[in-house]
Design an enzyme around this catalytic site. Sequence first.
Site, mmCIF file in Angstrom:
data_model
loop_
_atom_site.group_PDB
_atom_site.id
_atom_site.type_symbol
_atom_site.label_atom_id
_atom_site.label_comp_id
_atom_site.label_asym_id
_atom_site.label_seq_id
_atom_site.Cartn_x
_atom_site.Cartn_y
_atom_site.Cartn_z
ATOM 1 C CG ASP A 1 17.865 11.062 12.177
ATOM 2 O OD1 ASP A 1 17.134 10.209 11.671
ATOM 3 O OD2 ASP A 1 18.490 10.871 13.228
ATOM 4 C CB VAL B 1 23.953 6.406 5.846
ATOM 5 C CG1 VAL B 1 22.888 5.440 5.347
ATOM 6 C CG2 VAL B 1 23.324 7.759 6.161
HETATM 7 P P1 IMP Z 1 18.304 15.667 13.559
HETATM 8 O O1 IMP Z 1 18.213 16.848 14.457
HETATM 9 O O2 IMP Z 1 17.894 14.386 14.255
HETATM 10 O O3 IMP Z 1 17.583 15.822 12.251
HETATM 11 O O4 IMP Z 1 19.853 15.447 13.363
HETATM 12 C C1 IMP Z 1 20.521 15.577 12.211
HETATM 13 C C2 IMP Z 1 21.994 15.330 12.465
HETATM 14 O O5 IMP Z 1 22.206 14.025 13.055
HETATM 15 C C3 IMP Z 1 22.710 15.314 11.150
HETATM 16 O O6 IMP Z 1 23.205 16.593 10.821
HETATM 17 C C4 IMP Z 1 23.824 14.315 11.395
HETATM 18 O O7 IMP Z 1 24.948 14.981 11.942
HETATM 19 C C5 IMP Z 1 23.278 13.353 12.435
HETATM 20 N N1 IMP Z 1 22.779 12.101 11.803
HETATM 21 C C6 IMP Z 1 21.488 11.716 11.675
HETATM 22 N N2 IMP Z 1 21.393 10.520 11.049
HETATM 23 C C7 IMP Z 1 22.655 10.151 10.749
HETATM 24 C C8 IMP Z 1 23.234 8.994 10.065
HETATM 25 O O8 IMP Z 1 22.552 8.063 9.592
HETATM 26 N N3 IMP Z 1 24.595 8.985 9.956
HETATM 27 C C9 IMP Z 1 25.382 9.975 10.446
HETATM 28 N N4 IMP Z 1 24.899 11.069 11.071
HETATM 29 C C10 IMP Z 1 23.551 11.153 11.232
#
Ligand code: IMP
Length: 188
Positions: free
Chosen positions: A113, A163
């Site tokens: 994300d 999602v």
């Molecule tokens: P990042 O550090 O923002 O890339 O976070 C990634 C983590 O956020 C993922 O491993 C998910 O656990 C959570 N996450 C990010 N987007 C979503 C989504 O659309 N649905 C559910 N979990 C999400």
Amino acid sequence: MATSSTSIESEFSNPNLEVLLSEQEIQSRIKTLGAEITRDYAGRNPLLIGVLKGACFFLSDLLRAIDIPLSIEFMAISSYGSSTRTSGEVRIMKDLDVPIEGRHIIVVEDIVDTGLTLSYLLANLKSRGAASVKLVALLDKYERRQREVQIDYLGFQIPDHFVVGYGLDFAERYRNLPFIAVLKNPEA
Ligand code: IMP
Ligand code: MG
């Protein structure tokens, strides 16, 4: 056995969900990713590291599509509070049980994300002396990226929607869906 008169509320056909990727699309893409990893890692005995909890589902299907000797490990990580989250600092809640010096590591994640979690984790693993560290992610929400993260094997790019399903949760719910869906109204 007596039949219950209680009506079963189906989670899989919950009207608050709009299917984005079907079970068949997911499984077929995983077969392709598994074949690519099989080819690229022949003779290297890779160590697949799954990030709890979301990636377990993807990991368990992916590893059965990789036809070479391999092993698996799990890590649990959590980000600090939202104010410090932009610093990219994450805390390791469950670390690896084995040293990874000289190993070929494949990190398995459900979704990238902002990229904050992965950029920390990949750097952390590289600093432990792994021979190589690559990333396989099922989903890439590229519009939200804050930190550059190289995804070596990707399932699908998706637009900026929240999602759920196939391991992804909203407040721990929906991990059991065999497909990935957009949660239309998180408040519902
Ligand atoms: P990042 O550090 O923002 O890339 O976070 C990634 C983590 O956020 C993922 O491993 C998910 O656990 C959570 N996450 C990010 N987007 C979503 C989504 O659309 N649905 C559910 N979990 C999400
Ligand atoms: Mg999560």
